[in-house]
Design a protein around this motif. Structure first.
Motif, mmCIF file in Angstrom:
data_model
loop_
_atom_site.group_PDB
_atom_site.id
_atom_site.type_symbol
_atom_site.label_atom_id
_atom_site.label_comp_id
_atom_site.label_asym_id
_atom_site.label_seq_id
_atom_site.Cartn_x
_atom_site.Cartn_y
_atom_site.Cartn_z
ATOM 1 N N UNK A 2 -14.395 5.912 -2.958
ATOM 2 C CA UNK A 2 -14.010 4.930 -3.977
ATOM 3 C C UNK A 2 -12.984 5.573 -4.885
ATOM 4 N N UNK A 3 -11.736 5.247 -4.647
ATOM 5 C CA UNK A 3 -10.661 5.938 -5.368
ATOM 6 C C UNK A 3 -10.767 5.736 -6.878
ATOM 7 N N UNK A 39 -17.662 3.052 -17.040
ATOM 8 C CA UNK A 39 -16.794 2.833 -18.200
ATOM 9 C C UNK A 39 -15.364 2.761 -17.719
ATOM 10 N N UNK A 40 -14.470 2.319 -18.591
ATOM 11 C CA UNK A 40 -13.071 2.212 -18.211
ATOM 12 C C UNK A 40 -12.508 3.583 -17.878
ATOM 13 N N UNK A 41 -11.646 3.641 -16.882
ATOM 14 C CA UNK A 41 -11.061 4.905 -16.447
ATOM 15 C C UNK A 41 -10.339 5.584 -17.607
ATOM 16 N N UNK A 42 -10.714 6.842 -17.876
ATOM 17 C CA UNK A 42 -10.064 7.597 -18.934
ATOM 18 C C UNK A 42 -10.368 7.090 -20.321
ATOM 19 N N UNK A 62 -10.906 12.844 -0.741
ATOM 20 C CA UNK A 62 -10.474 13.419 0.529
ATOM 21 C C UNK A 62 -9.038 13.896 0.447
ATOM 22 N N UNK A 63 -8.723 14.984 1.155
ATOM 23 C CA UNK A 63 -7.365 15.496 1.185
ATOM 24 C C UNK A 63 -6.744 15.318 2.575
ATOM 25 N N UNK A 64 -7.525 14.744 3.520
ATOM 26 C CA UNK A 64 -7.038 14.600 4.877
ATOM 27 C C UNK A 64 -6.968 13.118 5.257
ATOM 28 N N UNK A 65 -6.081 12.817 6.168
ATOM 29 C CA UNK A 65 -5.935 11.427 6.589
ATOM 30 C C UNK A 65 -7.119 11.006 7.442
ATOM 31 N N UNK A 120 -12.425 -0.807 -9.051
ATOM 32 C CA UNK A 120 -11.605 0.370 -8.796
ATOM 33 C C UNK A 120 -11.014 0.972 -10.058
ATOM 34 N N UNK A 121 -11.070 0.275 -11.166
ATOM 35 C CA UNK A 121 -10.536 0.816 -12.396
ATOM 36 C C UNK A 121 -11.626 1.371 -13.307
ATOM 37 N N UNK A 122 -12.812 1.618 -12.755
ATOM 38 C CA UNK A 122 -13.875 2.176 -13.578
ATOM 39 C C UNK A 122 -14.289 3.523 -13.040
ATOM 40 N N UNK A 123 -14.910 4.329 -13.891
ATOM 41 C CA UNK A 123 -15.347 5.660 -13.501
ATOM 42 C C UNK A 123 -16.797 5.845 -13.886
#
Length: 540
Positions: free
Chosen positions: A11-12, A51-54, A72-75, A85-88
């Motif tokens: 989840x980016x 909460x809201x990102x940042x 992930x750092x690999x494809x 997607x805009x929450x953390x």
């Protein structure tokens, strides 16, 4: 790959993985496929908040923070973006509040033999559920915090979090001197805690262990203290996440650091959140508009946190003083050729190139530093700070060849060897020189036998520089401390010095704000200086 094998989705927006599997299966998969053992994992018993990102705001009027990056750092890895997607992920802590103290506190404090300025620091902590003690280095923040933690009522233990290298110092030099009878345990593994002690000392790496012991009912902490709290400035770091998980379970939280701001104002936010400060309820845009980016904004932030953050300057100790002496040096011969060669090497990426150049410039100062030691008065002692362990090893060899007694202090040595080096410098008249890395020797130790401090190269922040030099300039120092800053002219040394001086101005504007008229005067002086620099560059 382990997460993907278990059907995980990345989840980016939350910088984390969603795994549709039972906890036991997840732990087994991590151990089998990624070598991540059970002792490396903290399993939170509840869902964390969103909460809201940042964001600086909170969930249900409580501060929260972002989860550390685990992307992930690999494809080929499934990356899922949805309506959240805009929450953390975040962890709420209890809100900051004032508390009272039952009994005659002044009479209690008399038995601890505190210095004149220290009772006020103890009261600052005791009268709040959470507070920041940001006294300048050498004023005894550790002693004030130890006394305050000792006086917090209740039957549970006091938990002290600090860098691993300072655990023994805390036990021997602080806790034992104010609570000689209390049981003290230094946490290396959970099995060390057979029963709840009066004091539990742990490194930042053991935060998760403490949370799990609380969950299991093995300890019931009444207060936590966090030494070198600026290490929690990165909200997305794993240690900060674990610190919040612990803070969620302990209502009294005392933070200690002489350097709450290393680079920018936003670094104070994580500490405000850890305390449950009401400023964290502001939307992030409003926080930035009010408190970030200008001297006026920094002055406003200083006023807004004045009741939460107590900071006194070194002047309260009435020491002999400290002077700084910049020393321009010329890089010559083979060193100059090597410097130019490194600078022009197109095969090196920027960061490795920068490291090699700074190591070269550190080594190039060895002869000059040896000359400083040779010309010292008989009772003088020299402290040398480097950024790199390799330079420390090189310097010690050079001093030994010159017949000068020197000890080294780096993170590569065991705690026992580091303590022996510290003791030798403080107690042995023949040990004239102490050489250490800023990372290992720049915090938490006393080097008051030294009265000359030299930087083979500067750290990246003014706060780290001051913290290192104040290993000598602190309570117990009876002489003037001279800080030497040798700088190779025409090299990156000059740029690093300019950067550090710029950051120092930012820090002073926030932590020691000037009255408006003085601030305006200083702004005009800076504008004039900047215009002169611009003119000199144009002329060149």
């Amino acid at each position: 790959e382990a997460c993907r094998a278990m059907g995980g989705r990345f989840l980016r927006g939350r910088d984390g993985w969603h795994l549709p599997a039972p906890v036991a299966q997840v732990l087994g998969g991590l151990a089998e496929k990624a070598g991540v053992l059970r002792g490396h994992v903290y399993v939170h018993e509840d869902e964390v908040q969103l909460s809201s990102e940042g964001s600086v705001c909170s969930n249900e009027q409580r501060p929260s923070l972002a989860l550390g990056d685990s992307g992930p750092e690999r494809s080929g890895v499934s990356v899922h973006q949805d309506e959240t997607s805009d929450v953390a992920m975040g962890v709420p802590v209890s809100a900051l509040a004032e508390v009272g103290y039952t009994g005659d506190l002044d009479a209690e404090l008399e038995r601890f033999g505190l210095l004149d300025h220290q009772p006020a620091g103890v009261k600052h902590l005791l009268f709040r559920t959470s507070a920041l003690l940001a006294d300048d280095m050498g004023l005894g923040k550790s002693r004030q915090a130890a006394v305050a933690m000792h006086l917090v009522p209740g039957d549970g233990c006091a938990v002290l979090i600090c860098p691993a290298s300072l655990r023994i110092k805390w036990m021997r030099d602080e806790i034992r001197k104010i609570d000689a009878e209390g049981e003290v345990v230094i946490l290396d593994k959970v099995e060390d805690v057979v029963r709840e002690p009066r004091w539990l000392i742990a490194s930042y790496e053991r935060l998760g262990d403490i949370v799990e012991m609380i969950n299991a009912g093995r300890i019931r902490p009444r207060v936590m203290g966090v030494d070198e709290a600026h290490l929690l400035k990165e909200e997305r770091a794993a240690r900060t996440m674990n610190a919040f998980l612990l803070a969620q379970k302990i209502s009294r939280r005392y933070l200690l650091t002489a350097t709450p701001i290393l680079n920018r104002e936003s670094e104070l936010v994580a500490l405000l959140k850890l305390s449950g400060h009401p400023l964290t309820l502001l939307p992030p845009d409003e926080f930035r508009d009010r408190y970030v980016g200008s001297e006026e904004a920094r002055r406003a932030l200083s006023e807004a946190v004045a009741d939460w953050m107590l900071r006194r300057p070194k002047a309260v100790l009435k020491l002999e003083g400290k002077v700084h002496e910049p020393v321009p040096l010329e890089l010559e011969g083979d060193r100059l050729s090597e410097y130019r060669s490194l600078l022009a090497d197109p095969s090196l990426r920027p960061l490795p190139k920068l490291t090699k150049i700074r190591q070269l410039l550190e080594r190039a100062k060895a002869d000059w530093l040896i000359n400083v030691a040779v010309t010292m008065a008989p009772d003088d002692k020299l402290i040398i700070f480097c950024n790199y362990t390799e330079t420390v090893d090189y310097m010690v060899d050079e001093f030994v060849k010159a017949g000068i007694g020197a000890v080294k202090y780096t993170g590569a040595e065991t705690l026992k060897k580091r303590q022996a080096a510290n003791d030798a410098f403080q107690r042995d008249a023949e040990t004239r020189v102490f050489i250490g890395t800023i990372g290992a020797a720049g915090v938490g130790i006393d080097l008051t036998e030294g009265n000359i401090v030299a930087f083979a190269s500067l750290p990246w922040t003014a706060a780290m520089k001051r913290q290192a030099e104040d290993r000598a300039y602190r309570h117990g120092q009876k002489r003037l401390v001279t800080v030497l800053i040798p700088t190779h002219v025409g090299t990156i040394d000059e740029r690093v010095l300019a950067l550090v001086e710029h950051k120092e101005r930012i820090e002073k504007e926030l932590l020691e704000p000037s009255p408006p008229d003085e601030a305006e005067e200083r702004a005009q002086e800076r504008a004039l200086a900047e215009s002169m620099v611009a003119f000199e560059r144009f002329a060149a």
